[in-house]
Write a protein that holds these residues in place. Structure first.
Motif, short mmCIF file in Angstrom:
data_model
loop_
_atom_site.label_atom_id
_atom_site.label_comp_id
_atom_site.label_asym_id
_atom_site.label_seq_id
_atom_site.Cartn_x
_atom_site.Cartn_y
_atom_site.Cartn_z
N ILE A 1 3.13 -1.45 -11.68
CA ILE A 1 2.01 -0.78 -11.64
C ILE A 1 2.18 -0.03 -12.67
O ILE A 1 2.65 1.22 -12.92
N SER B 1 -3.88 5.83 -5.41
CA SER B 1 -3.17 5.03 -4.13
C SER B 1 -1.57 5.17 -4.26
O SER B 1 -1.02 5.15 -3.27
N HIS B 2 -1.22 5.21 -5.24
CA HIS B 2 0.48 4.84 -5.40
C HIS B 2 1.25 6.06 -6.03
O HIS B 2 2.43 6.18 -6.36
N ARG C 1 -8.00 -0.04 -10.79
CA ARG C 1 -8.48 -0.94 -9.82
C ARG C 1 -10.31 -1.02 -9.52
O ARG C 1 -10.15 0.28 -9.39
N SER D 1 -7.96 -5.72 -10.50
CA SER D 1 -7.19 -4.88 -11.26
C SER D 1 -7.11 -5.20 -12.82
O SER D 1 -7.24 -6.42 -12.79
N TYR E 1 0.85 -1.09 -0.15
CA TYR E 1 -0.02 0.11 0.06
C TYR E 1 0.79 1.18 -0.01
O TYR E 1 1.93 1.29 0.83
N PRO F 1 -4.37 3.71 -9.51
CA PRO F 1 -3.46 3.49 -8.79
C PRO F 1 -2.23 4.74 -9.03
O PRO F 1 -1.55 5.30 -7.95
N ASN G 1 -1.77 -4.77 -3.07
CA ASN G 1 -2.36 -3.85 -3.53
C ASN G 1 -1.56 -2.93 -4.55
O ASN G 1 -0.38 -2.50 -3.92
N PRO G 2 -1.73 -3.03 -5.65
CA PRO G 2 -2.77 -3.18 -6.30
C PRO G 2 -2.93 -4.15 -7.52
O PRO G 2 -3.89 -4.66 -8.10
#
Ligand SMILES: *Cc1c(COP(=O)(O)O)cnc(C)c1O
Length: 380
Positions: A351, A337-338, A357, A298, A98, A333, A145-146
Protein backbone atom coordinates in the motif's frame (compact mmCIF):
# COMPACT_ATOMS: atom_id res chain seq x y z
CA UNK A 1 -36.28 -16.92 -8.89
CA UNK A 2 -33.38 -14.89 -10.22
CA UNK A 3 -31.46 -12.49 -8.00
CA UNK A 4 -33.01 -9.41 -9.64
CA UNK A 5 -36.50 -10.59 -8.71
CA UNK A 6 -35.44 -11.83 -5.30
CA UNK A 7 -34.17 -8.34 -4.41
CA UNK A 8 -37.78 -7.17 -4.49
CA UNK A 9 -39.63 -10.33 -3.53
CA UNK A 10 -38.11 -12.14 -0.59
CA UNK A 11 -41.43 -12.78 1.13
CA UNK A 12 -41.22 -9.84 3.52
CA UNK A 13 -41.72 -6.97 1.08
CA UNK A 14 -45.06 -5.89 2.45
CA UNK A 15 -46.09 -5.11 5.99
CA UNK A 16 -47.80 -8.17 7.43
CA UNK A 17 -50.43 -6.25 9.41
CA UNK A 18 -51.44 -3.51 6.96
CA UNK A 19 -50.24 -4.63 3.54
CA UNK A 20 -48.22 -1.41 3.24
CA UNK A 21 -45.74 -1.42 0.34
CA UNK A 22 -42.79 -1.18 2.70
CA UNK A 23 -42.19 -2.64 6.14
CA UNK A 24 -42.59 0.41 8.35
CA UNK A 25 -40.14 1.79 10.88
CA UNK A 26 -41.28 0.13 14.10
CA UNK A 27 -39.85 2.76 16.40
CA UNK A 28 -40.39 0.84 19.62
CA UNK A 29 -37.99 -0.47 22.22
CA UNK A 30 -40.40 -2.90 23.83
CA UNK A 31 -43.54 -4.88 23.01
CA UNK A 32 -46.72 -5.56 24.99
CA UNK A 33 -46.97 -9.05 26.48
CA UNK A 34 -50.53 -10.40 26.75
CA UNK A 35 -49.50 -13.34 28.83
CA UNK A 36 -46.40 -13.57 31.01
CA UNK A 37 -46.12 -17.31 30.41
CA UNK A 38 -45.99 -17.05 26.62
CA UNK A 39 -43.44 -14.46 25.45
CA UNK A 40 -44.49 -12.88 22.13
CA UNK A 41 -42.40 -12.99 18.94
CA UNK A 42 -40.98 -9.58 19.79
CA UNK A 43 -40.33 -8.63 23.40
CA UNK A 44 -37.44 -6.16 23.46
CA UNK A 45 -35.92 -4.43 20.45
CA UNK A 46 -32.30 -5.41 21.09
CA UNK A 47 -33.38 -9.06 20.78
CA UNK A 48 -35.70 -8.39 17.86
CA UNK A 49 -37.58 -5.64 16.04
CA UNK A 50 -39.94 -6.20 13.06
CA UNK A 51 -38.15 -3.66 10.83
CA UNK A 52 -34.79 -5.25 11.58
CA UNK A 53 -36.30 -8.70 11.21
CA UNK A 54 -37.43 -7.92 7.65
CA UNK A 55 -33.95 -6.69 6.74
CA UNK A 56 -32.29 -9.71 8.37
CA UNK A 57 -34.53 -12.09 6.43
CA UNK A 58 -33.72 -10.24 3.22
CA UNK A 59 -29.93 -10.47 3.57
CA UNK A 60 -30.17 -14.13 4.65
CA UNK A 61 -32.15 -14.93 1.48
CA UNK A 62 -29.84 -12.93 -0.80
CA UNK A 63 -26.69 -14.60 0.53
CA UNK A 64 -28.28 -18.05 0.39
CA UNK A 65 -28.09 -18.41 4.17
CA UNK A 66 -30.59 -19.37 6.85
CA UNK A 67 -30.10 -16.48 9.24
CA UNK A 68 -29.16 -12.80 8.87
CA UNK A 69 -28.10 -10.23 11.46
CA UNK A 70 -28.05 -6.45 11.28
CA UNK A 71 -25.51 -4.40 13.22
CA UNK A 72 -24.78 -0.75 13.93
CA UNK A 73 -21.77 -0.79 11.55
CA UNK A 74 -19.67 -3.11 9.45
CA UNK A 75 -17.12 -3.19 12.26
CA UNK A 76 -19.87 -4.16 14.74
CA UNK A 77 -20.79 -7.09 12.45
CA UNK A 78 -17.16 -8.15 12.03
CA UNK A 79 -16.27 -7.71 15.71
CA UNK A 80 -19.35 -9.65 16.82
CA UNK A 81 -18.54 -12.48 14.39
CA UNK A 82 -14.97 -12.54 15.74
CA UNK A 83 -16.41 -13.11 19.23
CA UNK A 84 -17.22 -16.63 18.03
CA UNK A 85 -13.59 -17.29 19.00
CA UNK A 86 -12.18 -17.73 22.51
CA UNK A 87 -9.01 -17.06 24.47
CA UNK A 88 -6.23 -19.34 23.29
CA UNK A 89 -7.53 -19.53 19.71
CA UNK A 90 -5.33 -18.66 16.76
CA UNK A 91 -6.63 -17.07 13.56
CA UNK A 92 -5.23 -16.69 10.06
CA UNK A 93 -6.20 -13.54 8.17
CA UNK A 94 -5.51 -12.01 4.80
CA UNK A 95 -2.62 -9.53 4.99
CA UNK A 96 -4.45 -7.13 2.65
CA UNK A 97 -7.24 -6.60 5.16
CA UNK A 98 -9.60 -3.71 5.90
CA UNK A 99 -7.80 -1.33 8.29
CA UNK A 100 -10.52 -1.47 10.96
CA UNK A 101 -10.48 -5.27 11.02
CA UNK A 102 -6.68 -5.15 11.33
CA UNK A 103 -7.07 -2.78 14.30
CA UNK A 104 -9.68 -5.03 15.96
CA UNK A 105 -7.50 -8.12 15.57
CA UNK A 106 -4.22 -6.50 16.63
CA UNK A 107 -5.27 -4.13 19.40
CA UNK A 108 -8.38 -5.72 20.94
CA UNK A 109 -8.62 -9.46 20.29
CA UNK A 110 -4.89 -9.94 20.96
CA UNK A 111 -5.49 -8.60 24.50
CA UNK A 112 -8.24 -11.19 24.94
CA UNK A 113 -5.83 -13.99 24.06
CA UNK A 114 -6.85 -14.43 20.42
CA UNK A 115 -3.77 -14.27 18.22
CA UNK A 116 -3.77 -13.61 14.47
CA UNK A 117 -1.20 -14.43 11.80
CA UNK A 118 -1.50 -12.37 8.62
CA UNK A 119 -0.52 -14.14 5.44
CA UNK A 120 -0.73 -13.65 1.69
CA UNK A 121 -3.86 -15.76 1.21
CA UNK A 122 -3.76 -15.51 -2.59
CA UNK A 123 -1.66 -18.70 -2.28
CA UNK A 124 -3.58 -21.34 -0.31
CA UNK A 125 -0.29 -22.98 0.64
CA UNK A 126 0.48 -19.92 2.78
CA UNK A 127 -2.70 -20.57 4.78
CA UNK A 128 -1.83 -24.26 5.11
CA UNK A 129 1.67 -23.39 6.35
CA UNK A 130 0.31 -21.02 9.01
CA UNK A 131 -2.04 -23.57 10.59
CA UNK A 132 -1.14 -24.45 14.20
CA UNK A 133 -2.71 -26.96 16.61
CA UNK A 134 -4.81 -24.12 18.14
CA UNK A 135 -5.83 -22.48 14.83
CA UNK A 136 -9.61 -22.07 14.82
CA UNK A 137 -10.49 -19.66 12.04
CA UNK A 138 -9.68 -17.95 8.75
CA UNK A 139 -10.68 -14.34 7.98
CA UNK A 140 -10.81 -13.41 4.30
CA UNK A 141 -11.73 -10.59 1.91
CA UNK A 142 -11.87 -11.03 -1.84
CA UNK A 143 -11.24 -8.81 -3.69
CA UNK A 144 -9.23 -7.34 -0.85
CA UNK A 145 -8.92 -3.74 0.22
CA UNK A 146 -7.22 -1.76 -1.29
CA UNK A 147 -5.11 -3.95 -3.61
CA UNK A 148 -8.01 -6.05 -4.95
CA UNK A 149 -6.15 -9.29 -4.34
CA UNK A 150 -8.11 -12.44 -5.10
CA UNK A 151 -8.52 -15.44 -2.81
CA UNK A 152 -9.89 -18.77 -3.99
CA UNK A 153 -12.98 -19.04 -1.79
CA UNK A 154 -13.88 -22.67 -2.56
CA UNK A 155 -10.25 -23.72 -2.06
CA UNK A 156 -10.01 -21.87 1.26
CA UNK A 157 -13.32 -23.33 2.44
CA UNK A 158 -12.19 -26.87 1.57
CA UNK A 159 -8.86 -26.36 3.35
CA UNK A 160 -10.70 -24.99 6.40
CA UNK A 161 -13.10 -27.96 6.50
CA UNK A 162 -10.17 -30.37 6.30
CA UNK A 163 -8.73 -28.75 9.47
CA UNK A 164 -12.00 -27.98 11.28
CA UNK A 165 -11.60 -24.19 10.94
CA UNK A 166 -14.36 -21.61 10.82
CA UNK A 167 -14.26 -19.27 7.81
CA UNK A 168 -15.40 -15.64 7.80
CA UNK A 169 -15.55 -13.70 4.52
CA UNK A 170 -16.03 -9.95 4.24
CA UNK A 171 -18.20 -9.69 1.10
CA UNK A 172 -18.54 -5.88 1.16
CA UNK A 173 -16.89 -5.29 -2.23
CA UNK A 174 -18.92 -7.79 -4.27
CA UNK A 175 -22.26 -8.05 -2.44
CA UNK A 176 -24.38 -11.21 -2.84
CA UNK A 177 -25.37 -10.03 -6.32
CA UNK A 178 -21.86 -10.75 -7.62
CA UNK A 179 -20.48 -13.31 -5.18
CA UNK A 180 -22.03 -15.74 -2.70
CA UNK A 181 -19.40 -17.20 -0.35
CA UNK A 182 -21.87 -19.43 1.56
CA UNK A 183 -22.58 -21.33 -1.68
CA UNK A 184 -18.96 -22.52 -1.82
CA UNK A 185 -18.76 -23.57 1.83
CA UNK A 186 -17.79 -20.40 3.72
CA UNK A 187 -19.34 -20.34 7.22
CA UNK A 188 -20.01 -16.66 7.95
CA UNK A 189 -20.41 -13.74 5.52
CA UNK A 190 -20.03 -10.21 6.89
CA UNK A 191 -20.70 -6.85 5.26
CA UNK A 192 -20.15 -3.23 5.72
CA UNK A 193 -23.65 -2.39 4.47
CA UNK A 194 -22.54 1.23 4.66
CA UNK A 195 -21.13 0.60 1.18
CA UNK A 196 -22.90 -1.02 -1.82
CA UNK A 197 -25.85 -2.55 0.03
CA UNK A 198 -26.93 0.80 1.49
CA UNK A 199 -25.55 2.42 -1.63
CA UNK A 200 -26.31 6.09 -0.98
CA UNK A 201 -23.59 7.21 1.46
CA UNK A 202 -26.27 8.09 3.99
CA UNK A 203 -26.04 5.40 6.65
CA UNK A 204 -23.58 3.25 8.59
CA UNK A 205 -24.59 -0.40 8.97
CA UNK A 206 -23.29 -3.94 9.09
CA UNK A 207 -24.70 -7.37 8.26
CA UNK A 208 -23.75 -10.97 8.90
CA UNK A 209 -25.19 -14.19 7.48
CA UNK A 210 -24.78 -17.87 8.29
CA UNK A 211 -26.12 -21.01 6.65
CA UNK A 212 -25.49 -23.52 9.45
CA UNK A 213 -28.30 -23.22 11.99
CA UNK A 214 -26.15 -24.02 15.05
CA UNK A 215 -23.72 -21.29 14.03
CA UNK A 216 -26.70 -19.01 13.40
CA UNK A 217 -27.91 -19.63 16.93
CA UNK A 218 -24.47 -18.79 18.37
CA UNK A 219 -24.30 -15.57 16.36
CA UNK A 220 -27.82 -14.61 17.48
CA UNK A 221 -26.72 -14.98 21.09
CA UNK A 222 -23.63 -12.87 20.42
CA UNK A 223 -25.68 -10.18 18.66
CA UNK A 224 -28.00 -9.99 21.64
CA UNK A 225 -25.17 -10.18 24.21
CA UNK A 226 -22.89 -7.61 22.62
CA UNK A 227 -25.88 -5.51 21.63
CA UNK A 228 -24.50 -3.54 18.68
CA UNK A 229 -27.79 -3.80 16.74
CA UNK A 230 -28.96 -1.57 13.91
CA UNK A 231 -31.78 0.82 14.80
CA UNK A 232 -35.11 0.62 12.94
CA UNK A 233 -34.66 3.87 10.96
CA UNK A 234 -31.39 2.67 9.49
CA UNK A 235 -32.85 -0.81 8.89
CA UNK A 236 -35.55 0.85 6.81
CA UNK A 237 -33.04 2.89 4.80
CA UNK A 238 -30.86 -0.14 4.18
CA UNK A 239 -33.85 -2.23 3.10
CA UNK A 240 -34.75 0.54 0.67
CA UNK A 241 -31.19 0.73 -0.70
CA UNK A 242 -31.00 -3.02 -1.27
CA UNK A 243 -33.99 -2.91 -3.66
CA UNK A 244 -31.87 -1.17 -6.30
CA UNK A 245 -28.66 -3.13 -5.68
CA UNK A 246 -28.62 -4.88 -9.05
CA UNK A 247 -29.13 -1.85 -11.26
CA UNK A 248 -26.66 0.22 -9.24
CA UNK A 249 -24.06 -2.53 -9.23
CA UNK A 250 -24.39 -3.21 -12.96
CA UNK A 251 -23.96 0.47 -13.84
CA UNK A 252 -21.01 0.89 -11.46
CA UNK A 253 -19.28 -2.26 -12.76
CA UNK A 254 -19.68 -1.00 -16.35
CA UNK A 255 -18.10 2.31 -15.34
CA UNK A 256 -15.28 0.72 -13.35
CA UNK A 257 -14.34 -1.55 -16.25
CA UNK A 258 -14.02 1.44 -18.57
CA UNK A 259 -12.11 3.63 -16.12
CA UNK A 260 -9.71 0.78 -15.25
CA UNK A 261 -8.96 0.10 -18.90
CA UNK A 262 -8.44 3.80 -19.58
CA UNK A 263 -6.10 4.24 -16.60
CA UNK A 264 -4.13 1.12 -17.54
CA UNK A 265 -3.37 2.64 -20.95
CA UNK A 266 -1.82 5.79 -19.48
CA UNK A 267 1.96 6.04 -19.16
CA UNK A 268 1.76 8.29 -16.10
CA UNK A 269 -0.06 5.67 -13.99
CA UNK A 270 2.44 3.27 -12.43
CA UNK A 271 -0.03 0.46 -11.80
CA UNK A 272 -3.77 -0.28 -11.89
CA UNK A 273 -5.33 -2.85 -9.58
CA UNK A 274 -8.65 -4.17 -10.90
CA UNK A 275 -9.79 -7.82 -11.08
CA UNK A 276 -11.26 -7.16 -14.54
CA UNK A 277 -7.86 -6.54 -16.14
CA UNK A 278 -6.58 -9.76 -17.69
CA UNK A 279 -3.13 -8.87 -16.32
CA UNK A 280 -4.46 -8.75 -12.73
CA UNK A 281 -3.17 -11.61 -10.61
CA UNK A 282 -6.16 -13.77 -9.72
CA UNK A 283 -8.25 -12.59 -12.71
CA UNK A 284 -9.18 -16.18 -13.63
CA UNK A 285 -9.91 -17.24 -10.03
CA UNK A 286 -12.11 -14.17 -9.61
CA UNK A 287 -14.03 -15.00 -12.80
CA UNK A 288 -14.73 -18.49 -11.49
CA UNK A 289 -16.32 -17.25 -8.25
CA UNK A 290 -17.84 -13.86 -9.02
CA UNK A 291 -20.20 -12.84 -11.82
CA UNK A 292 -18.62 -9.40 -12.40
CA UNK A 293 -15.43 -7.53 -11.52
CA UNK A 294 -16.88 -5.02 -9.09
CA UNK A 295 -16.90 -1.25 -8.88
CA UNK A 296 -13.70 -0.59 -6.94
CA UNK A 297 -10.25 -0.12 -8.44
CA UNK A 298 -6.97 1.22 -7.13
CA UNK A 299 -4.12 2.85 -8.97
CA UNK A 300 -0.68 4.17 -8.19
CA UNK A 301 -0.28 7.78 -9.19
CA UNK A 302 3.51 7.54 -8.72
CA UNK A 303 4.12 9.44 -5.49
CA UNK A 304 2.38 10.88 -2.46
CA UNK A 305 2.68 14.37 -4.00
CA UNK A 306 1.02 13.34 -7.26
CA UNK A 307 -1.73 11.39 -5.47
CA UNK A 308 -2.56 14.33 -3.18
CA UNK A 309 -2.48 16.81 -6.07
CA UNK A 310 -4.82 14.58 -8.08
CA UNK A 311 -7.27 14.49 -5.18
CA UNK A 312 -7.33 18.30 -5.19
CA UNK A 313 -7.83 18.59 -8.94
CA UNK A 314 -10.65 16.10 -9.58
CA UNK A 315 -14.08 17.68 -9.64
CA UNK A 316 -16.57 14.80 -9.81
CA UNK A 317 -15.63 12.18 -7.22
CA UNK A 318 -16.25 12.80 -3.59
CA UNK A 319 -12.79 12.78 -1.99
CA UNK A 320 -13.54 10.80 1.11
CA UNK A 321 -13.25 7.65 3.12
CA UNK A 322 -15.78 4.96 2.10
CA UNK A 323 -16.99 3.43 -1.15
CA UNK A 324 -20.05 1.89 -2.73
CA UNK A 325 -22.14 5.05 -3.03
CA UNK A 326 -24.16 6.36 -5.97
CA UNK A 327 -21.45 9.01 -6.34
CA UNK A 328 -17.87 8.04 -7.17
CA UNK A 329 -15.55 8.21 -4.18
CA UNK A 330 -11.81 8.72 -4.38
CA UNK A 331 -9.77 7.88 -1.32
CA UNK A 332 -6.18 7.78 -0.19
CA UNK A 333 -5.62 4.54 1.74
CA UNK A 334 -2.37 5.66 3.39
CA UNK A 335 -4.06 8.31 5.52
CA UNK A 336 -7.70 7.22 5.29
CA UNK A 337 -8.80 3.55 5.39
CA UNK A 338 -5.35 2.31 6.41
CA UNK A 339 -4.31 5.02 8.84
CA UNK A 340 -4.75 2.39 11.55
CA UNK A 341 -1.86 0.45 10.05
CA UNK A 342 1.75 1.45 10.81
CA UNK A 343 3.63 2.82 7.75
CA UNK A 344 6.13 -0.06 7.71
CA UNK A 345 3.25 -2.59 7.70
CA UNK A 346 1.52 -0.68 4.92
CA UNK A 347 4.59 -0.58 2.72
CA UNK A 348 5.29 -4.25 3.35
CA UNK A 349 1.78 -4.99 2.08
CA UNK A 350 2.24 -2.89 -1.08
CA UNK A 351 0.00 0.00 0.00
CA UNK A 352 2.32 2.66 -1.40
CA UNK A 353 2.20 6.41 -0.78
CA UNK A 354 1.01 7.01 -4.36
CA UNK A 355 -1.93 4.61 -4.11
CA UNK A 356 -5.46 5.91 -4.68
CA UNK A 357 -8.69 3.92 -4.50
CA UNK A 358 -11.63 4.79 -6.69
CA UNK A 359 -15.14 3.50 -6.09
CA UNK A 360 -17.05 4.12 -9.29
CA UNK A 361 -20.58 5.43 -8.82
CA UNK A 362 -23.37 6.07 -11.28
CA UNK A 363 -21.89 9.02 -13.19
CA UNK A 364 -21.39 8.51 -16.91
CA UNK A 365 -17.98 6.88 -17.41
CA UNK A 366 -17.17 9.44 -20.15
CA UNK A 367 -17.51 12.25 -17.62
CA UNK A 368 -15.43 10.45 -15.00
CA UNK A 369 -12.68 9.76 -17.52
CA UNK A 370 -12.71 13.38 -18.75
CA UNK A 371 -12.41 14.57 -15.16
CA UNK A 372 -9.52 12.23 -14.36
CA UNK A 373 -7.87 13.27 -17.63
CA UNK A 374 -7.99 17.00 -16.92
CA UNK A 375 -6.63 16.36 -13.41
CA UNK A 376 -3.82 14.03 -14.53
CA UNK A 377 -2.79 16.22 -17.48
CA UNK A 378 -2.18 19.12 -15.16
CA UNK A 379 0.04 17.14 -12.78
CA UNK A 380 3.77 17.68 -12.85
C1 LIG B 1 -15.97 -0.04 5.32
C2 LIG B 1 -15.53 -1.45 5.45
C3 LIG B 1 -15.62 -2.11 6.67
C4 LIG B 1 -16.10 -1.43 7.94
O1 LIG B 1 -17.44 -1.11 7.88
P1 LIG B 1 -18.12 0.13 8.68
O2 LIG B 1 -19.51 0.10 8.20
O3 LIG B 1 -17.35 1.34 8.28
O4 LIG B 1 -17.94 -0.16 10.13
C5 LIG B 1 -15.24 -3.44 6.71
N1 LIG B 1 -14.79 -4.08 5.62
C6 LIG B 1 -14.68 -3.46 4.42
C7 LIG B 1 -14.17 -4.23 3.25
C8 LIG B 1 -15.04 -2.13 4.29
O5 LIG B 1 -14.91 -1.52 3.12
Amino acid sequence: MTFATQLLHTGNEIDKTTGASAVPIYQASTFHQEDADHPPQYEYARSGNPTRDALEKTIAALEGGTRGFAFASGMAAISTALLLFSAGDHLIATDDIYGGTFRMLTTVLNRLGIETTFVDVTELDNIRAAIRPNTKGIVLETPSNPLLQITDLAGAAALAKEHGLLTIVDNTFQTPYLQRPLDVGIDVVVHSATKFLGGHSDLVAGLAVTKDTVLGHRLAQLQNSFGAVLGPQDCFLLQRGIKTLKVRMDASCDGAERVARWLSERDDIAKVYYPGLSTHKGHEVHKSQSSRFGAVLSFDAGSAERAKELMKRVELPLVAVSLGGVESILSYPATMSHSGMPQAERHKRGITDGLLRLSVGLEDAEDLIADLEQALDRLK
